[in-house]
Design an enzyme around this catalytic site. Structure first.
Site, PDB file in Angstrom:
ATOM      1  N   ASP A  67      11.796   5.411 -10.787  1.00 57.79           N
ATOM      2  CA  ASP A  67      10.480   5.392 -10.149  1.00 57.79           C
ATOM      3  C   ASP A  67      10.430   4.494  -8.915  1.00 57.79           C
ATOM      4  OD1 ASP A  67       7.429   5.898 -10.671  1.00 57.79           O
ATOM      5  OD2 ASP A  67       7.552   3.733 -10.415  1.00 57.79           O
ATOM      6  N   GLU A  86      13.121   8.626  -7.212  1.00 52.38           N
ATOM      7  CA  GLU A  86      11.857   8.961  -6.546  1.00 52.38           C
ATOM      8  C   GLU A  86      11.637   8.037  -5.357  1.00 52.38           C
ATOM      9  OE1 GLU A  86       7.054   8.931  -6.934  1.00 52.38           O
ATOM     10  OE2 GLU A  86       8.294   7.211  -7.437  1.00 52.38           O
TER      11      GLU A  86
HETATM   12  C1  GLC Z   1       5.479   6.551  -8.856  1.00 52.85           C
HETATM   13  C2  GLC Z   1       4.879   7.389  -9.960  1.00 52.85           C
HETATM   14  C3  GLC Z   1       3.408   7.198  -9.950  1.00 52.85           C
HETATM   15  C4  GLC Z   1       3.107   5.741 -10.213  1.00 52.85           C
HETATM   16  C5  GLC Z   1       3.814   4.849  -9.201  1.00 52.85           C
HETATM   17  C6  GLC Z   1       3.808   3.417  -9.636  1.00 52.85           C
HETATM   18  O1  GLC Z   1       5.100   6.986  -7.603  1.00 52.85           O
HETATM   19  O2  GLC Z   1       5.257   8.722  -9.836  1.00 52.85           O
HETATM   20  O3  GLC Z   1       2.758   8.012 -10.884  1.00 52.85           O
HETATM   21  O4  GLC Z   1       1.722   5.526 -10.148  1.00 52.85           O
HETATM   22  O5  GLC Z   1       5.167   5.208  -9.049  1.00 52.85           O
HETATM   23  O6  GLC Z   1       4.669   3.227 -10.713  1.00 52.85           O
END
Ligand code: GLC
Length: 564
Positions: free
Chosen positions: A213, A282
């Site tokens: 993440d 991500e």
């Molecule tokens: C990422 C996740 C999102 C979350 C953020 C903070 O972007 O996909 O849902 O709110 O990280 O952890």
């Protein structure tokens, strides 16, 4: 269809290079105990559905202990299951059932921040030895008039200053997301060590890897300098206010990705009885950065799959054929040779396909996603063409960035509309739960739009999706060469081909009008097209022969054909 047989190719394609990752948002997938919240037993009960659909890998949004401020992205114990979701035993059963069904399970790893309820944060706030620097702390700046202000102008992603005063420690701490999500300090080797331990814990439970993440937020410049203003907005509390040159995409991110890759590779080497363990990262970042995540200029390999969000961020409902072709090509051009492309069509943070491109585009977008080379990522519900519940009221709104901006603006940023419960059937709560109230309301269109109805119908989005997954099993889809071209302003086509085998052609009209196209030049062979997969409203049936020189496509129609 004629094609390569599996044994021809299995030696040079590893499982993760051509799989479809189906993202499950656990809170909204299936509730087994009637509390209105999805849970692990619910997921396990639906793994058969995934297998029947042809899904062989899933990634789960966080299932760990959490106060649920950001619905699991605020973790208070990285090695415990959130009680609302079940127990460790439930998780082990999920893994075992998945294994039996041939489904690999990838977990969400949230390294940038923990919850403020995590014991690490409590200890750090209390300056307990060993934990003082687990997070990013600062005294702030005392102005001439004696008032204390945060160390710099950085805004949080979720609105407001990225700094919060802690009364106990009498210092500010950094939080790039909500104030209940303090940023861990990756310059502290103890933090790195603690997180390695978390990864190994779950690897030992049999997971196939991690979706990592917000990875580009891991490091901040140590100077903690003010960021330059972007000029995009005058609102100093908005994330768009500054250019994030000191708080995002620092070179150290890549080092951490390499570190985790090594950990995964070492684990895979030690435990060859299970398939290669992988990471998907991500980051909403630039193309060159993401390409470096795959493999840097020194040839060091990092993320197996740096998520490619271009179909979400760079292609819109009014994009034309050139935009699609350009976005596909640019990924393939920048991706270092010898890696697997990936295409993300949706997730829990962005509007759904039916809402971004219009409901008429659902089948064509799934054709695009599933016939491109490499890995496809589907967010749960996209196989049915679920629609955002945009009318969700302020009272029912729970997403932190939406609550932060207030009742006037919440609809612009709320992620709740894409997170409503999965629509299984026309029963109460769409078959998701027997509770009187679910954590988010079910989209009222569930009476017509649900899996049960789509299974029963002659043609449905679900059946198109399933047919596409069936087609993906053919070797040509795994290893076929690829070329793509805009045929007209509004229609583009791409071909998967392999010497001596029948090619697969995908052709898509992205306009709201009917379009007549001539594919002869693109195909450069006087051959016949036979429909392999057509959309729900198409006048073409699978098996039907088409003339390549004059193909009429309805508005937003996609077709997948075989060249015979
Ligand atoms: C990422 C996740 C999102 C979350 C953020 C903070 O972007 O996909 O849902 O709110 O990280 O952890």
């Amino acid at each position: 269809m004629a094609g390569l047989v599996k044994s021809d190719t299995e030696d040079f394609i590893d499982w993760w290079q051509h799989t479809v990752f189906y993202q499950i948002y656990p809170r909204s997938f299936m509730d087994s105990n009637g509390d209105g919240i999805g849970d692990l037993k619910g997921i396990t009960s639906k793994l058969r559905y995934l297998a029947d659909t042809g899904i062989t890998a899933t990634w789960l949004s966080p299932i760990f202990q959490s106060p649920m401020v950001d619905f699991g992205y605020d973790i208070s114990d990285y090695k415990a299951i959130q009680p609302e979701y079940g127990t460790m035993q439930d998780f082990e059963e999920l893994i075992d059932t998945a294994f039996e069904l041939g489904i690999k399970v990838v977990l969400d790893f949230v390294p940038n921040h923990s919850s403020d309820q995590h014991e690490w944060f409590k200890k750090s706030a209390a300056r307990e030895p060993g934990y003082e620097d687990f997070y990013v702390w600062h005294d702030g700046i005392v102005q001439e008039n004696g008032t204390r202000v945060p160390p710099n102008n950085w805004p949080s992603v979720f609105y407001g200053s990225a700094w919060e005063w802690h009364e106990g420690r009498e210092q500010y701490y950094l939080h790039q997301f909500t104030k209940e999500q303090p940023d861990l300090n990756y310059r502290n080797p103890k933090v790195v060590q603690a997180m390695d331990d978390v990864l190994l814990f779950w690897l030992n439970k049999g997971v196939a890897g991690f979706r990592i993440d917000a990875v580009n937020h891991l490091f901040e410049d140590e100077s903690l300098k003010d960021e330059p203003l972007s000029g995009k907005t005058g609102d100093s509390l908005s994330y768009d206010y500054t250019e994030h040159i000191y708080s995002r995409d620092l070179p150290e991110v890549l080092e951490m990705i390499h570190h985790w890759r090594q950990l995964l590779d070492d684990f895979s080497a030690k435990h060859p009885e299970r398939p290669t363990r992988i990471m998907m990262t991500e980051a909403y970042a630039g193309l060159t950065q993401l390409a470096d995540y795959y493999e840097d200029s020194n040839g060091v390999r990092g993320s197996h799959l740096p998520f490619n969000f271009h179909f979400i961020t760079d292609v819109k409902g009014d994009s034309d054929a050139r935009d699609y072709v350009y976005n596909v090509e640019k990924w393939l051009i920048y991706m270092p040779r010898g890696h697997a492309a990936n295409w993300v069509m949706g997730n829990h943070d962005n509007p759904r396909v039916a809402s971004r491109f219009g409901p008429a585009s659902v089948d064509a977008m799934n054709m695009l996603l599933l016939t491109l080379p490499g890995v496809a990522v589907t967010y749960n519900g996209e196989e049915l063409g679920m629609v955002d519940y945009r009318e969700l009221s302020w009272e029912d709104t729970v997403d932190p960035p939406a609550r932060n901006v207030g009742e006037e603006l919440y609809q612009e940023v709320s992620r709740d509309p894409v997170r409503t419960p999965f629509q299984w059937s026309s029963e109460t709560n769409a078959g998701f739960s027997t509770a009187t109230k679910t954590w988010l309301p079910v989209h009222p269109n569930y009476l017509e739009l649900n899996l049960e109805a789509q299974k029963a119908a002659n043609r449905s989005h679900y059946q198109v999706y399933k047919d596409l997954l069936e087609l993906r099993k053919s070797a040509i889809m795994r290893v076929g060469r690829f070329n793509i071209e805009p045929l007209t302003r509004w229609v583009f086509a791409f071909k998967r081909s392999y010497p001596n085998f029948e090619s697969i052609i995908t052709v898509i009209n992205v306009s709201d009008k009917e379009q007549l196209v001539d594919l002869s030049e693109f195909l450069s062979q006087p051959k016949k097209l036979v429909v392999e997969v057509s959309g729900v409203d198409s006048k073409y049936q699978p098996g039907q022969s088409l003339a390549a020189s004059a193909l009429l496509l309805a508005a937003r129609e996609g077709l997948v054909c075989r060249l015979v």
